[in-house]
Motif scaffolding. Structure first.
Motif, PDB file in Angstrom:
ATOM      1  N   TYR A  32     -20.855  34.666   3.089  1.00 60.04           N
ATOM      2  CA  TYR A  32     -19.772  34.064   3.868  1.00 60.04           C
ATOM      3  C   TYR A  32     -18.930  35.148   4.541  1.00 60.04           C
ATOM      4  CZ  TYR A  32     -20.866  29.704   1.422  1.00 60.04           C
ATOM      5  OH  TYR A  32     -21.494  28.599   0.909  1.00 60.04           O
ATOM      6  N   ALA A  34     -18.003  36.935   8.371  1.00 62.87           N
ATOM      7  CA  ALA A  34     -18.052  36.824   9.826  1.00 62.87           C
ATOM      8  C   ALA A  34     -17.435  38.063  10.460  1.00 62.87           C
ATOM      9  CB  ALA A  34     -17.316  35.572  10.293  1.00 62.87           C
ATOM     10  N   TYR A  49     -21.652  35.138  12.253  1.00 56.65           N
ATOM     11  CA  TYR A  49     -21.227  34.330  11.116  1.00 56.65           C
ATOM     12  C   TYR A  49     -22.338  34.297  10.071  1.00 56.65           C
ATOM     13  CZ  TYR A  49     -24.080  30.593  13.165  1.00 56.65           C
ATOM     14  OH  TYR A  49     -25.120  29.857  13.673  1.00 56.65           O
ATOM     15  N   ASP A  50     -21.946  33.955   8.856  1.00 55.56           N
ATOM     16  CA  ASP A  50     -22.887  33.962   7.730  1.00 55.56           C
ATOM     17  C   ASP A  50     -23.656  35.283   7.669  1.00 55.56           C
ATOM     18  OD1 ASP A  50     -23.710  30.391   7.850  1.00 55.56           O
ATOM     19  OD2 ASP A  50     -21.944  31.473   7.190  1.00 55.56           O
ATOM     20  N   TYR A  87     -12.965  42.897  13.574  1.00 58.62           N
ATOM     21  CA  TYR A  87     -12.504  42.453  12.267  1.00 58.62           C
ATOM     22  C   TYR A  87     -13.629  41.734  11.529  1.00 58.62           C
ATOM     23  CZ  TYR A  87      -7.710  43.119  13.996  1.00 58.62           C
ATOM     24  OH  TYR A  87      -6.547  43.638  14.510  1.00 58.62           O
ATOM     25  N   GLN A  89     -14.277  38.995   8.241  1.00 61.60           N
ATOM     26  CA  GLN A  89     -13.548  37.881   7.607  1.00 61.60           C
ATOM     27  C   GLN A  89     -14.460  37.244   6.567  1.00 61.60           C
ATOM     28  OE1 GLN A  89     -14.272  34.235   9.387  1.00 61.60           O
ATOM     29  NE2 GLN A  89     -13.996  33.692   7.245  1.00 61.60           N
ATOM     30  N   ARG A  91     -14.853  34.092   3.355  1.00 54.95           N
ATOM     31  CA  ARG A  91     -14.333  32.886   2.741  1.00 54.95           C
ATOM     32  C   ARG A  91     -14.889  32.819   1.311  1.00 54.95           C
ATOM     33  NH1 ARG A  91     -17.069  27.347   2.495  1.00 54.95           N
ATOM     34  NH2 ARG A  91     -17.625  28.325   0.535  1.00 54.95           N
ATOM     35  N   TRP A  94     -12.701  28.654  -1.002  1.00 58.76           N
ATOM     36  CA  TRP A  94     -11.992  27.889   0.036  1.00 58.76           C
ATOM     37  C   TRP A  94     -10.801  28.643   0.620  1.00 58.76           C
ATOM     38  CZ3 TRP A  94     -15.709  24.804   0.643  1.00 58.76           C
ATOM     39  CH2 TRP A  94     -16.382  24.251  -0.449  1.00 58.76           C
ATOM     40  N   LEU A  95     -10.717  29.941   0.353  1.00 65.11           N
ATOM     41  CA  LEU A  95      -9.658  30.769   0.903  1.00 65.11           C
ATOM     42  C   LEU A  95     -10.263  31.857   1.771  1.00 65.11           C
ATOM     43  CD1 LEU A  95      -7.475  31.190  -2.326  1.00 65.11           C
ATOM     44  CD2 LEU A  95      -7.306  29.422  -0.556  1.00 65.11           C
ATOM     45  N   PHE A  96      -9.514  32.276   2.788  1.00 60.21           N
ATOM     46  CA  PHE A  96     -10.004  33.247   3.752  1.00 60.21           C
ATOM     47  C   PHE A  96      -9.197  34.539   3.686  1.00 60.21           C
ATOM     48  CE2 PHE A  96     -12.644  30.459   6.426  1.00 60.21           C
ATOM     49  CZ  PHE A  96     -12.154  29.206   6.083  1.00 60.21           C
ATOM     50  N   PHE A  98      -9.078  38.575   6.027  1.00 59.00           N
ATOM     51  CA  PHE A  98      -9.618  39.438   7.066  1.00 59.00           C
ATOM     52  C   PHE A  98      -9.519  40.895   6.629  1.00 59.00           C
ATOM     53  CE2 PHE A  98     -10.119  36.601  10.705  1.00 59.00           C
ATOM     54  CZ  PHE A  98      -9.305  35.526  10.378  1.00 59.00           C
TER      55      PHE A  98
ATOM     56  N   LEU B  47      -5.079  40.496  11.368  1.00 61.82           N
ATOM     57  CA  LEU B  47      -5.072  39.038  11.305  1.00 61.82           C
ATOM     58  C   LEU B  47      -4.785  38.558   9.883  1.00 61.82           C
ATOM     59  CD1 LEU B  47      -8.331  38.647  13.382  1.00 61.82           C
ATOM     60  CD2 LEU B  47      -6.034  38.074  14.190  1.00 61.82           C
ATOM     61  N   TRP B  49      -4.838  34.840   7.680  1.00 65.51           N
ATOM     62  CA  TRP B  49      -5.081  33.402   7.616  1.00 65.51           C
ATOM     63  C   TRP B  49      -3.877  32.723   6.977  1.00 65.51           C
ATOM     64  CZ3 TRP B  49      -6.336  30.686   2.850  1.00 65.51           C
ATOM     65  CH2 TRP B  49      -6.640  29.322   3.048  1.00 65.51           C
ATOM     66  N   TYR B  60      -5.916  23.616   2.673  1.00 66.54           N
ATOM     67  CA  TYR B  60      -6.018  24.853   1.904  1.00 66.54           C
ATOM     68  C   TYR B  60      -5.035  25.839   2.519  1.00 66.54           C
ATOM     69  CZ  TYR B  60     -10.376  22.870   0.204  1.00 66.54           C
ATOM     70  OH  TYR B  60     -11.305  22.045  -0.368  1.00 66.54           O
ATOM     71  N   TYR B  61      -4.279  26.529   1.668  1.00 64.25           N
ATOM     72  CA  TYR B  61      -3.257  27.448   2.152  1.00 64.25           C
ATOM     73  C   TYR B  61      -3.458  28.849   1.576  1.00 64.25           C
ATOM     74  CZ  TYR B  61      -0.627  23.219   3.491  1.00 64.25           C
ATOM     75  OH  TYR B  61      -0.231  22.027   4.050  1.00 64.25           O
ATOM     76  N   PRO B  63      -2.395  31.694  -0.496  1.00 63.33           N
ATOM     77  CA  PRO B  63      -1.479  31.699  -1.650  1.00 63.33           C
ATOM     78  C   PRO B  63      -0.177  32.458  -1.388  1.00 63.33           C
ATOM     79  CG  PRO B  63      -3.710  32.136  -2.364  1.00 63.33           C
ATOM     80  CD  PRO B  63      -3.743  32.146  -0.869  1.00 63.33           C
ATOM     81  N   LEU B 103     -15.738  25.070   7.068  1.00 69.13           N
ATOM     82  CA  LEU B 103     -14.771  25.910   6.349  1.00 69.13           C
ATOM     83  C   LEU B 103     -15.361  27.281   6.043  1.00 69.13           C
ATOM     84  CD1 LEU B 103     -11.857  25.266   5.492  1.00 69.13           C
ATOM     85  CD2 LEU B 103     -12.694  24.910   3.173  1.00 69.13           C
ATOM     86  N   ARG B 104     -16.002  27.902   7.063  1.00 69.66           N
ATOM     87  CA  ARG B 104     -16.658  29.185   6.824  1.00 69.66           C
ATOM     88  C   ARG B 104     -16.151  30.290   7.739  1.00 69.66           C
ATOM     89  NH1 ARG B 104     -22.333  27.068   4.754  1.00 69.66           N
ATOM     90  NH2 ARG B 104     -23.267  29.081   5.210  1.00 69.66           N
ATOM     91  N   HIS B 105     -15.858  29.968   9.019  1.00 66.87           N
ATOM     92  CA  HIS B 105     -15.407  30.975   9.965  1.00 66.87           C
ATOM     93  C   HIS B 105     -14.666  30.257  11.085  1.00 66.87           C
ATOM     94  CE1 HIS B 105     -19.618  29.767  10.852  1.00 66.87           C
ATOM     95  NE2 HIS B 105     -19.117  29.594  12.065  1.00 66.87           N
ATOM     96  N   PHE B 106     -14.219  31.016  12.075  1.00 69.50           N
ATOM     97  CA  PHE B 106     -13.388  30.458  13.144  1.00 69.50           C
ATOM     98  C   PHE B 106     -14.130  30.641  14.463  1.00 69.50           C
ATOM     99  CE2 PHE B 106      -9.877  30.103  10.243  1.00 69.50           C
ATOM    100  CZ  PHE B 106     -10.053  31.149   9.361  1.00 69.50           C
TER     101      PHE B 106
END
Lengths: 107, 119
Positions: A32, A34, A49-50, A87, A89, A91, A94-96, A98, B47, B49, B60-61, B63, B103-106
């Motif tokens: 996960y 990117a 991605y991936d 950059y 990034q 995941r 469920w949190l991201f 960078f 950046l 998130w 999802y936030y 933390p 929910l993997r990338h932007f």
């Protein structure tokens, strides 16, 4: 929280040269991962991605590899428009987050 | 072609609440498999998130911001919104909205909007 460390912070290269950018995660993020390109005054653009899949419209000179904690973005031959900040990034749970970015500048 | 556009005040006073809206055009915010997110970038920095939301309202936030952030969605207007309370100068940044497939990338980003926190 997973921390992404990008290296080097700055890469000074000439057009036509190969660029190799590194992104290391503090723990495994599977695939996960990117990569984004950002130019001054613009929003980031998704490149990979991936870990290894090129996004729509991204030239073949951009490639990504890696899994787990170590990832690489390679630009096979730099074009003038490739000089920018990159950059990574991730995941996880469920949190991201960078990475801090790598600036690719003209030598 | 999907487009996202951020809107809201460019100046917010310290201790007040920052409010931004992202309007999605060229596609439905209710599409399955897509979340929607907010990311910010302080001037000259990297950046960060902020959070993500599904059309159902699931969120999802980050933390580090969770206690101050609320993200909501209005499917009838094809919009989602960000509220960040008790802002300080450290919240000065360009705020971006983006689509988040699976929910993997932007993959699609708005142009960004600069929000300055100052009295």
């Amino acid at each position: 929280e997973i921390v992404l460390t990008q290296s080097p912070a700055t890469l000074s290269l000439s057009p036509g040269e190969r660029a190799t950018l590194s992104c290391r995660a503090s723990q495994s993020v599977s695939s996960y991962l990117a990569w984004y390109q950002q130019k001054p005054g613009q929003a980031p653009r998704l490149l990979i991605y991936d870990a290894s899949n090129r996004a729509t419209g991204i030239p073949a000179r951009f490639s990504g590899s890696g899994s787990g904690t170590d990832f690489t973005l390679t630009i096979s031959s730099l074009e003038p428009e490739d000089f920018a900040v990159y950059y990574c990034q991730q995941r996880s749970n469920w949190l991201f987050s960078f990475g801090g970015g790598t600036k690719v500048e003209i030598k | 072609q999907l487009q996202l556009q951020e809107s809201g005040p460019g100046l917010v006073k310290p201790s007040e609440t920052l409010s931004l809206t992202c309007t999605v055009s060229g596609g439905s915010i209710s599409s399955s498999s897509y979340y929607w997110g907010w990311i910010r970038q302080p001037p000259g920095k990297g950046l960060e998130w902020i959070g993500s939301i599904y059309y159902s309202g699931s969120t999802y936030y980050n933390p580090s911001l969770k206690s101050r952030v609320t993200i909501s969605v209005d499917t009838s207007k094809n919009q989602f919104s960000l509220k960040l309370s008790s802002v300080t100068a450290a919240d000065t940044a360009v705020y971006y909205c983006a689509r988040v497939p699976q929910l993997r990338h932007f993959d699609y980003w708005g142009q960004g909007t600069l929000v300055t926190v100052s009295s």
